[in-house]
Design an enzyme around this catalytic site. Structure first.
Site, PDB file in Angstrom:
ATOM      1  N   ARG A  78       0.853  -1.197   0.000  1.00  0.00           N
ATOM      2  CA  ARG A  78       0.000   0.000   0.000  1.00  0.00           C
ATOM      3  C   ARG A  78       0.886   1.244   0.000  1.00  0.00           C
ATOM      4  O   ARG A  78       1.702   1.423   0.918  1.00  0.00           O
ATOM      5  CB  ARG A  78      -0.894   0.002   1.238  1.00  0.00           C
ATOM      6  N   HIS A 122      -3.248  10.849   0.849  1.00  0.00           N
ATOM      7  CA  HIS A 122      -2.676  10.650   2.191  1.00  0.00           C
ATOM      8  C   HIS A 122      -2.084  11.996   2.617  1.00  0.00           C
ATOM      9  O   HIS A 122      -0.892  12.125   2.867  1.00  0.00           O
ATOM     10  CB  HIS A 122      -1.627   9.528   2.158  1.00  0.00           C
ATOM     11  N   GLU A 167      -7.527   8.246   6.444  1.00  0.00           N
ATOM     12  CA  GLU A 167      -7.811   8.898   7.726  1.00  0.00           C
ATOM     13  C   GLU A 167      -8.308  10.334   7.580  1.00  0.00           C
ATOM     14  O   GLU A 167      -7.643  11.285   8.006  1.00  0.00           O
ATOM     15  CB  GLU A 167      -6.556   8.883   8.616  1.00  0.00           C
ATOM     16  N   ASN A 295      -7.344   1.618  10.037  1.00  0.00           N
ATOM     17  CA  ASN A 295      -6.017   1.787  10.645  1.00  0.00           C
ATOM     18  C   ASN A 295      -6.193   1.730  12.145  1.00  0.00           C
ATOM     19  O   ASN A 295      -7.040   2.439  12.694  1.00  0.00           O
ATOM     20  CB  ASN A 295      -5.403   3.144  10.280  1.00  0.00           C
ATOM     21  N   TYR A 297      -4.096   1.593  15.979  1.00  0.00           N
ATOM     22  CA  TYR A 297      -2.852   1.658  16.744  1.00  0.00           C
ATOM     23  C   TYR A 297      -3.042   1.465  18.249  1.00  0.00           C
ATOM     24  O   TYR A 297      -2.216   0.885  18.918  1.00  0.00           O
ATOM     25  CB  TYR A 297      -2.155   3.000  16.509  1.00  0.00           C
ATOM     26  N   GLU A 366      -3.374  -0.213   8.179  1.00  0.00           N
ATOM     27  CA  GLU A 366      -2.187   0.181   8.952  1.00  0.00           C
ATOM     28  C   GLU A 366      -2.290  -0.381  10.356  1.00  0.00           C
ATOM     29  O   GLU A 366      -3.358  -0.315  10.973  1.00  0.00           O
ATOM     30  CB  GLU A 366      -2.064   1.716   9.102  1.00  0.00           C
TER      31      GLU A 366
HETATM   32  C1  FCB Z   1      -1.428   7.211  10.746  1.00  0.00           C
HETATM   33  C2  FCB Z   1      -1.031   7.736   9.396  1.00  0.00           C
HETATM   34  C3  FCB Z   1       0.321   7.291   8.921  1.00  0.00           C
HETATM   35  C4  FCB Z   1       1.323   7.222  10.051  1.00  0.00           C
HETATM   36  C5  FCB Z   1       0.771   6.448  11.214  1.00  0.00           C
HETATM   37  C6  FCB Z   1       1.726   6.287  12.361  1.00  0.00           C
HETATM   38  O1  FCB Z   1      -2.279   8.119  11.368  1.00  0.00           O
HETATM   39  O2  FCB Z   1      -1.981   7.354   8.431  1.00  0.00           O
HETATM   40  O3  FCB Z   1       0.718   8.137   7.889  1.00  0.00           O
HETATM   41  O4  FCB Z   1       1.733   8.486  10.390  1.00  0.00           O
HETATM   42  O5  FCB Z   1      -0.399   7.044  11.666  1.00  0.00           O
END
Ligand code: FCB
Length: 459
Positions: A78, A122, A167, A295, A297, A366
């Site tokens: 990607r 992006h 995002e 995405n 985290y 992500e």
């Molecule tokens: C996300 C973004 C990516 C990167 C990660 C850590 O928010 O899409 O570009 O910065 O976080």
């Protein structure tokens, strides 16, 4: 090999990057300026004054990077396309050299047996469009659809998977209300208008991609799993506001064809008094998708917070509606983000429960962690924390699949250490280390782990 999570046959493993974070070559081959060039070159906004001028020099080194992907064994890569390489001013003439670059990259990937997955936006908006109002104005959504049509005409036959926006929450709210991302605005109504025009741009781009006959179309959202800091009613209300602002503002129109019913409580007259929505917009935004990119985290623990900002127009800024608090008892990454993989399962299961059959198949576009990597004298990095993070999140993802969520793929963020937006090069998310002085790429332990994990999937 038994400690590797196992995935259903056909599940796609990939790696992800984004144009401004890795390409460099900011002034080459006719590329126009983007809002991130302007932002990073404004003193005081990015750590150390770092910019994406050179970044990982991927623009010139892409064959080496594709070779790393091939050796990793991923099925898909990607990447994102820099709009200002294609339409340097955001409107007007198309720059053939920009299209040529992505065409070369796509051919290199296909020759390596890797399926390209392209993100159209992006965050690197052409500065020329920001100068005319940016995402606050509808024209930007229209220009986005035109740019999408240009790119799809050139690459649509070779790129099977397309992501309209990455995002949009960050584009709208970090960009136009919190000011921590380009263009660095601190507004109320402007951010809500931006959110709406991003949605409209998405809908128009879906149409352009369908017209071009591409195989799969989706959007990538950074959905957040919010947990109340305490059981108090005030904190639980804060969770609803946070959910509205982070998640529902996107998922409701895109997946259900309606605006969130909590928006008035969340934004008051800023949303009720708006004039940027038009009849027919919801139908446009609610076009069927082949997949939803997610995405993920970290979880966010939220506590009720009073308005700290005297200017009511700034009320959409996240820190005026609730406060993020620490999550006790868990490790935090170099970003200060809590590591709680079970919340990844929780988010996906909740999403399925919320939208049922209206939820298309999911790709995790992500997931990864920034760690304080220590490189040995030869540049090697024993990033055990990152390996645990990836293993535990993949295990949590497998649990979501077992619970009935249709997840088809997973892209690690990121292939390379890169320009981490306002944090500059200080935060390293790569599974490959980049020595910025020499541009040498050195695979970390996490790269080798991911490679073995992918290999272990073969029957
Ligand atoms: C996300 C973004 C990516 C990167 C990660 C850590 O928010 O899409 O570009 O910065 O976080």
């Amino acid at each position: 090999m038994s400690d590797f999570p196992r995935f259903p046959p056909g599940f796609v493993f990939g790696a992800a990057t984004a144009s401004y974070q890795i390409e460099g070559a900011a002034y080459e081959d006719g590329r126009g300026p983007s809002i991130w060039d302007t932002y990073s070159h404004t003193p005081g906004l990015v750590a150390n004054g770092d910019t994406g001028d050179v970044a990982c020099d991927h623009y010139h080194r892409y064959p080496e990077d594709v070779a790393l992907l091939k050796d990793l064994g991923v099925g898909s890569y990607r990447f994102s396309i820099a709009w200002p390489r294609i339409v340097p001013d955001g409107t007007g003439p198309v720059n053939p050299k920009g299209l040529d670059f992505y065409s070369r990259l796509v051919d290199e990937l296909l020759a390596a047996g890797i399926e390209p997955a392209a993100t159209l936006y992006h965050w690197d908006l052409p500065q020329g469009l920001e100068d005319r109002g940016g995402w606050r104005v509808r024209e930007t959504a229209e220009r986005f659809a035109e740019y999408t049509a240009v790119v799809a005409a050139r690459l649509g036959d070779r790129v099977p998977r397309w992501i309209t926006l990455n995002e949009p929450w960050c584009s709208a709210f970090l960009g136009y209300s919190v000011g921590r991302h380009a263009p660095g605005a601190r507004e109320g109504r402007g951010a809500l208008a931006a959110a709406h025009h991003l949605l409209v741009g998405h809908g128009l781009a879906v149409q352009a991609l369908r017209d071009a006959g591409v195989r799969e179309v989706g959007i990538t959202l950074n959905l957040d799993h919010h947990l109340p800091a305490t059981g108090s009613a005030a904190d639980r209300d804060a969770v609803v506001r946070a959910d509205t602002l982070h998640n529902l503002v996107w998922t409701e129109p895109i997946l259900a064809g309606r605006y969130p019913d909590t928006e008035e409580d969340t934004w008051g007259e800023l949303i009720t008094g708006q004039d940027f929505r038009r009849d027919g917009d919801l139908e446009l935004i609610h076009r069927p998708l082949d997949f939803l990119g997610v995405n993920y985290y970290r979880p966010i623990v939220v506590a009720d917070a009073p308005y700290r900002e005297s200017d009511p127009a700034r009320r959409v800024a996240t820190d005026n509606r609730y406060a993020e608090t620490a999550m006790p008892g868990v490790r935090h990454t170099a970003m200060g983000w809590p590591v709680a993989p079970e919340t990844f399962t929780g988010l996906l299961v909740d999403l399925k429960e919320q939208y049922g059959d209206a939820l298309p198949p999911v790709h995790i576009t992500e997931n990864g962690s920034a760690e304080d990597d220590e490189a040995g004298p030869d540049g090697t990095v024993h990033d055990t924390d990152r390996v645990s993070y990836l293993r535990d999140h993949l295990t949590a993802l497998r649990a979501a699949i077992d619970a009935g969520v249709d997840v088809r793929g997973y892209y690690v963020w990121s292939l390379l250490d890169n320009f981490e937006w306002a944090f500059g090069y200080d935060k390293r998310f790569g599974i490959v280390r980049v020595d910025y002085a020499t541009q040498r790429r050195i695979p970390k332990d996490s790269y080798h782990w991911y490679r073995r994990m992918i290999a272990a999937q073969r029957p």
